[in-house]
Design a protein around this motif. Sequence first.
Motif: not given
Lengths: 650, 489
Positions: A635-636, A640, A643-644, A646-647, B173, B176, B213-214, B217-218, B220-221, B225, B231-232, B278, B281
């Motif tokens: 699920v993780f 992820v 989200m990628f 999305f970019y 997590a 990431f 942005g990526t 996002a990383l 953010f994971v 968590f 979804p974490f 950001w 998301f």
Amino acid sequence: MNFLDSIWLIPLFPLVGAAVMLLFGRRLANSVIRILCPGTIFVSFIFSVGAVMQLAGSEHKVHEVIKYLWMPPLHADWGFLLDPLSSVMILVVTGIGFLIHVYATGYMAHEGGFYRFFGYLNLFVFFMLTLVLANNYLLLFVGWEGVGLCSYLLIGFYYHKKSAGDAGKKAFIVNRIGDAAFIVGMLLIFSIAGSLRFTEVNEFIEAHHFAAETAAWGILSTTALMLFIGATGKSAQFPLYVWLPDAMEGPTPVSALIHAATMVTAGVYMVCRSHVLFELTPMTLQIVATIGGFTAIFAASIGLVQNDIKRVLAYSTVSQLGYMFLAAGVGAYWVAVFHLFTHAFFKALLFLGAGSVIHGMNGEQDMRHMGGLKKYMPVTHWTMFIATLAISGIPGLAGFFSKDEILAQVYGSAHGSKALYVVGLTTALMTSFYMWRLMYMTFYGTARSHVHAHESPLSMTGPLMVLAAGSALVGWLSVPKFFPIGAHTFEHWLEHVFGSEKGGAEIPEVLLTSLSVAAALLGIWIASRIYLKVWEGPLYKAMLNKWYVDEIYDFLFVNGLAKGGGEVLGAFDRNVINGGVDGAGWLARMVSSVSIWWDTWIVDGAVRATSFTVKLSGYPVRLLQTGHVQSYALVFIVGVLAMFGFYVLR
Amino acid sequence: MPLANFIPTADDYLRYLPEIILTVVGVVIMFLEAVGGERRKPALGWLAGAGLLAAIWGSVVALGVGGTGFQNMVIVDGFATFFRILVLVIGLLTIVSSTQYLDREKANAGEFHALLLFSIAGQCVMASANELIMVFIGLEISSIASYILAGYLRDDRRNNESALKYFLLGSFATAFLLYGVAWVYGLTGSTNLAEVRRVLMTPESAPNLVLMGTAAALMFVGFAFKVSAAPFQVWAPDVYQGAPAPVSAFMSTGPKAAAFAVFLRVFITAFGPIATRWEPFVWGSAIATMIVGNFAALTQTNIKRLLAYSSIAHAGYVLVAVTAHSEIGTAAAMFYLAAYAFMQIGAFAVVTWFSRQGEKFVNVDDLAGLGERQPMVAAMLTIFLLSLIGVPLTGGFFGKFYIFRAALDSNLVWLTVIGLLNSAVAAYYYLRLIVVMYMKEPGAATENIGPVSAGLRVAILGSALATLVLGIFPSLVLDFAGRSAALVK
């Protein structure tokens, strides 16, 4: 004594009573509770009367007392506002509240948890007074949620009954939906006016000369609509009315106080309190009037065939609240408040009378098992008789004046319409019918059960008599313009809040009044024809009995035609001829059963479908919740990647 | 650069006083446990409590010499102090509410208290981090201690499962997060939050926005968590259900508050200039978190699991405030986290007491008749539940009110509407508990229920009082939060 500056004390007396009850009530004798709890309300009533009289005597008709700057950035304080509008409300809440408390000392005498009941009841009055005296939306909302909570506790008071617990929960959850809208409305008001204090919000809206949003749907219309959705929850309007009939599971004094006289009128109060905003949003006003009118006729049609005495009154309350919104929706705010005021008297009386009947019948609520109670319960009968005359709109009694004024305003006001007038008039006919049906089934005819009914004690009949006097007289505070005698006190008193009436189109008041009186009388007549066999002449018997039809049919056909053909005619007889004989009653029953069908299958069904969907949508979540770490990690990764993705995609 | 610059000044040490106190007391507890006898063990709890109180005093002292320290590695401002004191108070409540539990399970050992102090020390480091590396170090100190705490009863299978899941997924997590830190360093040449911001604000040196942005996002994971945001969030129900009840109370409040603190600080200070990158998301995650939490909670029968889903839902509300990324949004998030901590710990404290040895009674139906048998505890639990619903005059109401106000202020209309509808749905499952408590006949679980121990009583009453005070006088906390919400200096 300066009562005006002591208005902040008014809610506190019941709070003290509630605190004593809930902390030490278990150790107090019932005789102490009997004095203490109604006593706190009575002290509040004295303070309210004093304050209102001083307000009437003062030059400035608005008095604000701010005790503590609660949340300065929001302009929300622990502050109280007494003006003609809130003074009507506090008199109703404390005055009728006191009578109902006295009544409850008799009604609940044999129940367990006496102290708990009065603790909740006092707490309710505290929150209700906070609601109507608050000088800002936030404190109003505190009272708003507080009364909801007390209502929940009191509906579920007989907690060994599962249906009572469920009804309490339903009431709370349906109200939460309205509350969500109210919060949005409140936030929007703050974003528009930068304050939550009523006086400042009104000043801001007036001073900024917002154009009335006649052409387009704008922010003001949205705000007003949100507030109104909040009001539909609390005041049981379509489609959020579903909780009120179920709320009848609570003890009867609770139904009288909370679900007839006070709490359910909070929505009407709030709309009237925000009238400056509503004035600028004709489209929202139209929605208010339509929903009000529709609820009025819809609930009345369900009330036509209910057999539980309290449920008849519950649907009647929903219907009468619809009248109030109808009045508010056509811009006649003072009439809405006037009807709120008179309705509080006669509806509280009807509920208390019904409670007295239930008490006398040892808990029986089904009207099919009553009948002939008139001679066993004379006080209950006569007081309820007056209330029924009042709610039917018989001239001279309270309900006549307010309902008549509503119909006149709906007919003549700039926001009103002829269609809504017809709806209101039909509702008046239905109201008169189902109320007299209730009276006839309960008090007249022959007894249909073996319970030895008895009159209730003085603690219960006393409040009935006081309320009966009110139901007969308070209407004279504001009479139609063509009346030679009587006052216009109520109207003038509220002019300080709502402004004086703008000269609209000429209203044929005498004609309208005659029409509504005719509707009331027609309702009584039909009810008496069906439920009271006063006129047992040959024609009546011929109409109501299929006896003669059967005889003719026997004579003509039984010996001549085959059984099969006879059965066809029998069916014809049962369905068509009988139907025709029952006439108006049949039509009414059909309309009503359609409404009930709608209520059970569509509205309740929608509620049930929602809760089903809600539960169903829990399952996908549980599918993912396998308990395996590997699938969780998956699920993780999916998250992820999403989200990628999305970019990359955007 | 002269060597003198690398020698910390006296003020630097003062700014780190709470962390120093916690670490020293934690080490002393472990040492005393080894040399002291079995009978001394209750004293260790008192010592840990004293250590936390001293650390609160230390936080106030640290604020007195506020500013950045250790070459900009840490920053002590109102925001950091708010969260330091919040997690310290959470620690105190956890200690008083765990006394009965530890005695009951015959597991009273110094290591529980030492681990708790280390975990809180890590959270204090997070609260005052001004540097991505410090964020990571604080997160690890806090997490590793709480992984062990989740499996505190070594012989209990549920504890073991809980700890293992928490550890495996937590490490996953964090990887990431660390990867995101590496990206940020690669793109901007710095791990200092203010420096990253400066680079992003300078048009000439601004890095590729998609890559940046990526990186966000990383990171953010990792944060999502820790705060159990969708979804974490999948680990949270299993872990909270399996862990000892007082530990679940701690894990669902302390680490969460600290994680939100760094989340806010990193995203608003460092990534503020790329907020448009950001925001989408975080917005989506906020909605998903609220919906998943509330709707899954509807069908739960286990109270701990129900509170776990409710804790997810509440993280969703705070994410609404983060999405607003304004000063009032930050203040609203701070207020909400404080209000949430008290109601959640209070509810878990009641569960701790109620579940009895081996946590036998953790089903919703077990509460039947509690209102009759233990009216006081039932009333307190009702206060916590009403606050979780968001009824006025409780902290939960104002928390939500300010959050939705902040969201509307930032024009997040849909987010506000969805959030409010969610809070209407939420009433359903909390109310179910109240109905069971008051409107059902007492069953086996409530028949022979023992008294509430002194420690739990303090925890329950203290949390209830705090919940009400935050609901009646929100300004007390909100004013401070409002003053310290300016993260961009």
